[in-house]
Every structure is written in structure tokens, then in C-alpha cells.
Design a protein around this motif. Structure first.
Motif, mmCIF file in Angstrom:
data_model
loop_
_atom_site.group_PDB
_atom_site.id
_atom_site.type_symbol
_atom_site.label_atom_id
_atom_site.label_comp_id
_atom_site.label_asym_id
_atom_site.label_seq_id
_atom_site.Cartn_x
_atom_site.Cartn_y
_atom_site.Cartn_z
ATOM 1 N N MET A 1 19.720 -3.591 -0.548
ATOM 2 C CA MET A 1 18.894 -2.892 -1.506
ATOM 3 C C MET A 1 17.958 -1.956 -0.745
ATOM 4 N N LYS A 2 17.880 -0.730 -1.186
ATOM 5 C CA LYS A 2 17.027 0.255 -0.540
ATOM 6 C C LYS A 2 15.806 0.509 -1.404
ATOM 7 N N LYS A 3 14.669 0.578 -0.770
ATOM 8 C CA LYS A 3 13.422 0.746 -1.500
ATOM 9 C C LYS A 3 12.617 1.876 -0.886
ATOM 10 N N LEU A 4 11.857 2.542 -1.716
ATOM 11 C CA LEU A 4 10.925 3.566 -1.263
ATOM 12 C C LEU A 4 9.610 3.358 -1.994
ATOM 13 N N ILE A 5 8.523 3.389 -1.290
ATOM 14 C CA ILE A 5 7.206 3.352 -1.918
ATOM 15 C C ILE A 5 6.331 4.337 -1.162
ATOM 16 N N PHE A 6 5.519 5.065 -1.889
ATOM 17 C CA PHE A 6 4.593 5.967 -1.217
ATOM 18 C C PHE A 6 3.186 5.549 -1.597
ATOM 19 N N GLY A 7 2.296 5.917 -0.753
ATOM 20 C CA GLY A 7 0.893 5.682 -1.021
ATOM 21 C C GLY A 7 0.104 6.783 -0.382
ATOM 22 N N CYS A 8 -0.954 7.115 -1.000
ATOM 23 C CA CYS A 8 -1.783 8.155 -0.421
ATOM 24 C C CYS A 8 -3.227 7.746 -0.614
ATOM 25 N N LEU A 9 -3.910 7.575 0.452
ATOM 26 C CA LEU A 9 -5.324 7.294 0.410
ATOM 27 C C LEU A 9 -5.983 8.537 0.947
ATOM 28 N N LEU A 10 -6.600 9.267 0.067
ATOM 29 C CA LEU A 10 -7.282 10.469 0.506
ATOM 30 C C LEU A 10 -8.715 10.074 0.793
ATOM 31 N N ALA A 11 -8.994 9.909 2.033
ATOM 32 C CA ALA A 11 -10.314 9.473 2.443
ATOM 33 C C ALA A 11 -11.030 10.677 3.035
ATOM 34 N N VAL A 12 -11.870 11.263 2.257
ATOM 35 C CA VAL A 12 -12.573 12.448 2.721
ATOM 36 C C VAL A 12 -14.027 12.076 2.939
ATOM 37 N N ILE A 13 -14.474 12.264 4.138
ATOM 38 C CA ILE A 13 -15.857 11.990 4.484
ATOM 39 C C ILE A 13 -16.547 13.344 4.592
ATOM 40 N N THR A 14 -17.555 13.548 3.790
ATOM 41 C CA THR A 14 -18.281 14.806 3.811
ATOM 42 C C THR A 14 -19.667 14.544 4.388
ATOM 43 N N PHE A 15 -20.126 15.451 5.196
ATOM 44 C CA PHE A 15 -21.428 15.298 5.818
ATOM 45 C C PHE A 15 -22.352 16.386 5.302
ATOM 46 N N PHE A 16 -23.634 15.995 5.098
ATOM 47 C CA PHE A 16 -24.618 16.917 4.569
ATOM 48 C C PHE A 16 -25.525 17.372 5.697
ATOM 49 N N GLU A 114 0.519 7.419 3.439
ATOM 50 C CA GLU A 114 1.594 6.594 3.985
ATOM 51 C C GLU A 114 2.808 6.599 3.073
ATOM 52 N N ASN A 115 3.986 6.675 3.681
ATOM 53 C CA ASN A 115 5.264 6.446 3.006
ATOM 54 C C ASN A 115 5.890 5.224 3.653
ATOM 55 N N ILE A 116 6.513 4.362 2.841
ATOM 56 C CA ILE A 116 7.286 3.250 3.386
ATOM 57 C C ILE A 116 8.652 3.233 2.721
ATOM 58 N N ALA A 117 9.610 2.628 3.400
ATOM 59 C CA ALA A 117 10.966 2.500 2.868
ATOM 60 C C ALA A 117 11.605 1.266 3.498
#
Length: 191
Positions: A1-16, A114-117
Motif C-alpha cells: 500500500m502506498k501512502k502520501l501525506i503532506f504537512g506544512c507548518l508555516l512558522a514565521v517569526i517577525t521581529f519589531f 514536510e511531505n511524507i510517503a
């Protein structure tokens, strides 16, 4: 069985004020080269991800810290027989990437994905699957991502993406002088 899962954590750190292989090429260098060529040839042309046309994007470069994170997660999924972006011990993609040394500290901004498969037997097979999946494809084509690291262990594949932007020389000078103070904004995530 072949599987694909994607995830995206957009971690944006902004400095003032004013971040055992199967059918894999013989060497690690060839493995990296084949992945980068496959990814960057599509990024150079642009493609359609699901129903969304993604414009051409700048080429990705290999990052050994992202590869280290990907290797750890591929090994963990393979040895513990699970398939998820969250490790069995509760670690997230961000936890693993930062633990591998791809750190937020000292950078103006930081973004990861991240992408996983599982089940694919070759680089062409896993890349074809990722490009045919809308979410995976969007990670691959995201122009904000600048770096990538990929690993495979017993048909478990992990592809980690990242971007870290440094402070400008002027901002660094102001930080050192104490005239610019850095404040972190909480990270936003999306999957």
C-alpha cells in the motif's frame, strides 16, 4: 500500500523595531543530485497542483540539517511501523527540524514544511506521487521555500523544506548596539 501525506507548518517569526535504502542511487551525492534535479526542473517551468497553477519558482538548495531531520523521521516511522507527521512520542515536524539544528534563533524569519510517503520504491515513483498530490505539489512549488532535505528508509520517505532569512547588516548592527530589540510573534501553522 502506498501512502502520501503532506504537512506544512508555516512558522514565521517577525521581529519589531526598525529561519536501508531501496533502488536509491549508489551514493548520497547522487541521491541529493537526483532529488534536486527533479524538484528544480519542475520549479523552473511551473506546474498545476490540483486545480491551482503554480508559477515557476527559484531552485531549492540542499540543506544537511533538513536531511538529518528527514532521516530521523524516516527511520522512526520505519522502525516503529507508523505513518504520520507526528512521531509516536508526540514530536512534531517543527520539534524534529529544530532538534536537528535547523534553528529559528538568530534569523529574522523561519518557515518549514514536510511531505511524507510510504511504499514507493524509487525516487521517480515518490516524486511522481508528490507532484500528483495537490498539497505535496504546493509544498514542492512554494516559492517561499529555499532549502530541502530528503531521506528514505525501507520505503518510508520524508522531505523537509525550510527557509531562514537573516537580519540585514544594519539590523545586526542596531541589535548589537542595543538600539533594536527583537520580539518574537507566536508561530502560525497550517496543514
Amino acid at each position: 500500500m502506498k501512502k502520501l501525506i503532506f504537512g506544512c507548518l508555516l512558522a514565521v517569526i517577525t521581529f519589531f523595531g526598525v529561519t536501508a535504502h531501496t533502488q536509491q542511487p549508489a551514493s548520497e551525492r547522487e541521491f541529493k543530485k537526483e532529488f534536486l534535479e527533479r524538484i528544480n526542473s519542475v520549479r523552473a517551468k511551473g506546474c498545476t497542483c490540483g486545480v491551482t497553477y503554480m508559477r515557476p519558482a527559484p531552485p531549492l538548495v540542499w540543506n544537511d540539517l533538513l536531511q538529518k531531520s528527514a532521516e530521523g523521521h524516516a527511520w522512526d516511522m520505519s522502525n516503529n511501523k507508523y505513518f504520520s507527521h507526528t512521531s509516536k512520542d508526540g514530536r512534531t515536524m517543527e520539534d524534529r527540524i529544530v532538534a536537528a539544528g535547523y534553528s529559528i534563533k538568530g534569523y529574522r524569519s523561519f518557515m518549514i514544511g514536510e511531505n511524507i510517503a510510504a511504499g514507493q520504491e524509487s525516487i521517480p515513483e515518490v516524486m511522481d506521487g508528490w507532484f500528483k498530490s495537490e498539497g505535496h505539489c504546493k509544498n514542492l512549488m512554494n516559492p517561499a521555500f529555499k532549502e530541502v532535505g530528503v531521506a528514505e528508509n525501507h520505503h518510508y520517505w520524508v522531505q523537509d523544506f525550510g527557509t531562514r532569512e537573516s537580519f540585514s547588516l544594519e539590523q545586526q548592527r542596531l541589535i548589537k548596539s542595543g538600539r533594536l530589540h527583537v520580539t518574537e510573534v507566536p508561530m502560525a501553522s497550517s496543514h
